[in-house]
Scaffold this motif. Structure first.
Motif, PDB file in Angstrom:
ATOM      1  N   GLY A   1      21.136  -4.603  -6.717  1.00  0.00           N
ATOM      2  CA  GLY A   1      20.223  -5.505  -7.398  1.00  0.00           C
ATOM      3  C   GLY A   1      19.206  -6.207  -6.540  1.00  0.00           C
ATOM      4  O   GLY A   1      18.523  -7.116  -7.020  1.00  0.00           O
ATOM      5  N   VAL A   2      19.086  -5.811  -5.274  1.00  0.00           N
ATOM      6  CA  VAL A   2      18.083  -6.421  -4.395  1.00  0.00           C
ATOM      7  C   VAL A   2      17.262  -5.321  -3.734  1.00  0.00           C
ATOM      8  O   VAL A   2      17.688  -4.162  -3.639  1.00  0.00           O
ATOM      9  CB  VAL A   2      18.719  -7.327  -3.305  1.00  0.00           C
ATOM     10  CG1 VAL A   2      19.505  -8.450  -3.939  1.00  0.00           C
ATOM     11  CG2 VAL A   2      19.601  -6.506  -2.377  1.00  0.00           C
ATOM     12  N   ILE A   3      16.066  -5.685  -3.281  1.00  0.00           N
ATOM     13  CA  ILE A   3      15.244  -4.768  -2.488  1.00  0.00           C
ATOM     14  C   ILE A   3      15.694  -4.879  -1.042  1.00  0.00           C
ATOM     15  O   ILE A   3      15.519  -5.912  -0.399  1.00  0.00           O
ATOM     16  CB  ILE A   3      13.750  -5.099  -2.637  1.00  0.00           C
ATOM     17  CG1 ILE A   3      13.301  -4.870  -4.087  1.00  0.00           C
ATOM     18  CG2 ILE A   3      12.913  -4.254  -1.677  1.00  0.00           C
ATOM     19  CD1 ILE A   3      11.868  -5.292  -4.372  1.00  0.00           C
ATOM     20  N   VAL A   4      16.299  -3.810  -0.542  1.00  0.00           N
ATOM     21  CA  VAL A   4      16.829  -3.799   0.825  1.00  0.00           C
ATOM     22  C   VAL A   4      15.715  -3.519   1.833  1.00  0.00           C
ATOM     23  O   VAL A   4      15.674  -4.108   2.919  1.00  0.00           O
ATOM     24  CB  VAL A   4      17.956  -2.749   0.958  1.00  0.00           C
ATOM     25  CG1 VAL A   4      18.456  -2.651   2.404  1.00  0.00           C
ATOM     26  CG2 VAL A   4      19.107  -3.076   0.015  1.00  0.00           C
ATOM     27  N   HIS A   5      14.816  -2.611   1.456  1.00  0.00           N
ATOM     28  CA  HIS A   5      13.733  -2.236   2.381  1.00  0.00           C
ATOM     29  C   HIS A   5      12.578  -1.699   1.556  1.00  0.00           C
ATOM     30  O   HIS A   5      12.780  -1.081   0.513  1.00  0.00           O
ATOM     31  CB  HIS A   5      14.214  -1.164   3.362  1.00  0.00           C
ATOM     32  CG  HIS A   5      13.322  -1.007   4.555  1.00  0.00           C
ATOM     33  ND1 HIS A   5      13.365  -1.857   5.638  1.00  0.00           N
ATOM     34  CD2 HIS A   5      12.342  -0.110   4.829  1.00  0.00           C
ATOM     35  CE1 HIS A   5      12.469  -1.475   6.538  1.00  0.00           C
ATOM     36  NE2 HIS A   5      11.832  -0.420   6.065  1.00  0.00           N
ATOM     37  N   GLU A   6      11.365  -1.927   2.009  1.00  0.00           N
ATOM     38  CA  GLU A   6      10.195  -1.366   1.339  1.00  0.00           C
ATOM     39  C   GLU A   6       9.064  -1.193   2.327  1.00  0.00           C
ATOM     40  O   GLU A   6       9.039  -1.807   3.398  1.00  0.00           O
ATOM     41  CB  GLU A   6       9.746  -2.246   0.171  1.00  0.00           C
ATOM     42  CG  GLU A   6       9.225  -3.622   0.564  1.00  0.00           C
ATOM     43  CD  GLU A   6       8.714  -4.384  -0.653  1.00  0.00           C
ATOM     44  OE1 GLU A   6       7.876  -3.832  -1.399  1.00  0.00           O
ATOM     45  OE2 GLU A   6       9.157  -5.528  -0.858  1.00  0.00           O
ATOM     46  N   GLY A   7       8.123  -0.325   1.963  1.00  0.00           N
ATOM     47  CA  GLY A   7       6.982  -0.070   2.822  1.00  0.00           C
ATOM     48  C   GLY A   7       6.366   1.272   2.490  1.00  0.00           C
ATOM     49  O   GLY A   7       6.650   1.879   1.449  1.00  0.00           O
ATOM     50  N   THR A   8       5.518   1.757   3.391  1.00  0.00           N
ATOM     51  CA  THR A   8       4.957   3.093   3.230  1.00  0.00           C
ATOM     52  C   THR A   8       6.073   4.118   3.404  1.00  0.00           C
ATOM     53  O   THR A   8       7.159   3.788   3.923  1.00  0.00           O
ATOM     54  CB  THR A   8       3.876   3.352   4.283  1.00  0.00           C
ATOM     55  OG1 THR A   8       4.496   3.351   5.586  1.00  0.00           O
ATOM     56  CG2 THR A   8       2.784   2.290   4.243  1.00  0.00           C
ATOM     57  N   PRO A   9       5.856   5.375   2.983  1.00  0.00           N
ATOM     58  CA  PRO A   9       6.894   6.386   3.207  1.00  0.00           C
ATOM     59  C   PRO A   9       7.335   6.466   4.663  1.00  0.00           C
ATOM     60  O   PRO A   9       8.536   6.582   4.961  1.00  0.00           O
ATOM     61  CB  PRO A   9       6.214   7.686   2.755  1.00  0.00           C
ATOM     62  CG  PRO A   9       5.268   7.233   1.692  1.00  0.00           C
ATOM     63  CD  PRO A   9       4.734   5.915   2.172  1.00  0.00           C
ATOM     64  N   GLU A  10       6.391   6.365   5.580  1.00  0.00           N
ATOM     65  CA  GLU A  10       6.739   6.433   6.997  1.00  0.00           C
ATOM     66  C   GLU A  10       7.597   5.243   7.401  1.00  0.00           C
ATOM     67  O   GLU A  10       8.596   5.391   8.131  1.00  0.00           O
ATOM     68  CB  GLU A  10       5.465   6.474   7.860  1.00  0.00           C
ATOM     69  CG  GLU A  10       4.630   7.736   7.709  1.00  0.00           C
ATOM     70  CD  GLU A  10       3.814   7.760   6.420  1.00  0.00           C
ATOM     71  OE1 GLU A  10       3.643   6.693   5.783  1.00  0.00           O
ATOM     72  OE2 GLU A  10       3.361   8.861   6.046  1.00  0.00           O
ATOM     73  N   GLU A  11       7.232   4.066   6.921  1.00  0.00           N
ATOM     74  CA  GLU A  11       7.993   2.868   7.271  1.00  0.00           C
ATOM     75  C   GLU A  11       9.402   2.905   6.706  1.00  0.00           C
ATOM     76  O   GLU A  11      10.350   2.430   7.336  1.00  0.00           O
ATOM     77  CB  GLU A  11       7.251   1.633   6.756  1.00  0.00           C
ATOM     78  CG  GLU A  11       5.976   1.312   7.521  1.00  0.00           C
ATOM     79  CD  GLU A  11       5.123   0.262   6.844  1.00  0.00           C
ATOM     80  OE1 GLU A  11       4.248  -0.317   7.518  1.00  0.00           O
ATOM     81  OE2 GLU A  11       5.312   0.010   5.630  1.00  0.00           O
ATOM     82  N   VAL A  12       9.563   3.498   5.533  1.00  0.00           N
ATOM     83  CA  VAL A  12      10.884   3.547   4.904  1.00  0.00           C
ATOM     84  C   VAL A  12      11.735   4.656   5.492  1.00  0.00           C
ATOM     85  O   VAL A  12      12.887   4.432   5.892  1.00  0.00           O
ATOM     86  CB  VAL A  12      10.750   3.712   3.376  1.00  0.00           C
ATOM     87  CG1 VAL A  12      12.112   4.007   2.732  1.00  0.00           C
ATOM     88  CG2 VAL A  12      10.141   2.453   2.764  1.00  0.00           C
TER      89      VAL A  12
END
Length: 253
Positions: free
Chosen positions: A224-235
Motif C-alpha cells: 500500500g505504499v510507493i517504495v520506489h519511483e522514477g524513470t525506467p533507468e532509475e527504477v
C-alpha cells in the motif's frame, strides 16, 4: 500540464489499510507504469482514480478539476453529478477481462458509448469506430460478436472502445493478465503504438520489459505504499534490495 493528480490517497477495506498516503501525478503525453507484487494496492489506486472505489481521504484532480477532496474535518467530498460527468469524459478504462457486451457486434460495442453517452452523430461515430478497428487490425471483425473472437482480439476491441470516447488519459489494469502468452505480444504492441502517439496512459502491469521500454515513469508499490519511483533507468537500476528481489522474479521476455 497534469492530466491526473492524486494526493495523499488512503483506502481501507474492512479495517485493512490497502492504500497508505499515496500521491502521484501524470502529465500530458506521459506513460506511467505501476508495478509491484499482488496485493500491493496497484489496482486499487487505479480503481480509485476512475472512481470505481471511493477514497477514505485525499484529493483527486483531472485537468485541474477537482473530482474528490477531503475537507478540514476529514470528510471526503466528491464533485456533483454534473461535474463528475464532465470529469469522466477525461478518462477511459481497459479492464483485465474485456467487459464487452456479448449481444452487441464488435462495431456496436465500439460505437455504443459515443452515441448513447456523448450524443454524437451516428455516421461520424461509425466512421471513427471503423478507423479504430482498422488500427487494431480488426477491420474484418466489425460484424462479429465477442464470442467469435480470441481473447487478444476481444482486448483490442476493448481498447478501441475506450479510444472511441476520445479520452485525455487511458487506464490499463493488467491488460494482458487474462490472455495466453502468445496473445500478450499483440496487446503490448498496440499499447506501445499508442505511447508512440503520445497517448497519456497509466498501466498496471506485470510485464517488466514492457514497462522498461514504454513507460516514462515507473512506480513500484508494496503493502500500500510507493517504495520506489522514477524513470525506467532509475527504477530498474536502483539499489533497493526489495525492488531488485521483485524484479529478479521476472525473466527477460
Amino acid at each position: 500540464m497534469d492530466i491526473l493528480r492524486m494526493e495523499h490517497i488512503k483506502k481501507s477495506f474492512d479495517g485493512l489499510e490497502v492504500l497508505k498516503d499515496i500521491s502521484l501525478s501524470v502529465k500530458e503525453g506521459e506513460v506511467l507504469a505501476i508495478i509491484g507484487p499482488s496485493g500491493s494496492g496497484k489496482s486499487t489506486i487505479m480503481r480509485c482514480a476512475v472512481m470505481l472505489e471511493t477514497i477514505d481521504s485525499g484529493e483527486i484532480e483531472y485537468v485541474g478539476g477537482r473530482a474528490a477532496w477531503t475537507d478540514e474535518t476529514g470528510a471526503v467530498h466528491y464533485a456533483d453529478n454534473t461535474a463528475l460527468k464532465e470529469i469522466r469524459r477525461d478518462y477511459g478504462m481497459v479492464f483485465q477481462n474485456f467487459h464487452l457486451f456479448p449481444h452487441y457486434s464488435v462495431l456496436k460495442n465500439v460505437m455504443d458509448a459515443p452515441i448513447r453517452v456523448q450524443k454524437r452523430e451516428r455516421a461520424e461515430v461509425e466512421k471513427e469506430a471503423r478507423a479504430l478497428l482498422e488500427k487494431m487490425g480488426l477491420a474484418d471483425k466489425a460484424d462479429a460478436y465477442p464470442y467469435q473472437l480470441s481473447g487478444g482480439q476481444q482486448q483490442r476491441v476493448s481498447i478501441a472502445r475506450a479510444l472511441a470516447m476520445n479520452p485525455k488519459i487511458l487506464f490499463f489494469d493488467e491488460p494482458t493478465s487474462a490472455l495466453d502468452p502468445e496473445l500478450t505480444g499483440d496487446i503490448l504492441r498496440v499499447i506501445k503504438s499508442l505511447a508512440a502517439e503520445h497517448m497519456t496512459m497509466v498501466i498496471v502491469t506485470h510485464e517488466m520489459n514492457f514497462a522498461r521500454n514504454v513507460a516514462d515513469h515507473i512506480i513500484f508499490m508494496e503493502h500500500g505504499v510507493i517504495v520506489h519511483e522514477g524513470t525506467p533507468e532509475e527504477v530498474f537500476d536502483a539499489g533497493n534490495e526489495r525492488l531488485q528481489e521483485f524484479l529478479g522474479r521476472y525473466e527477460a521476455d
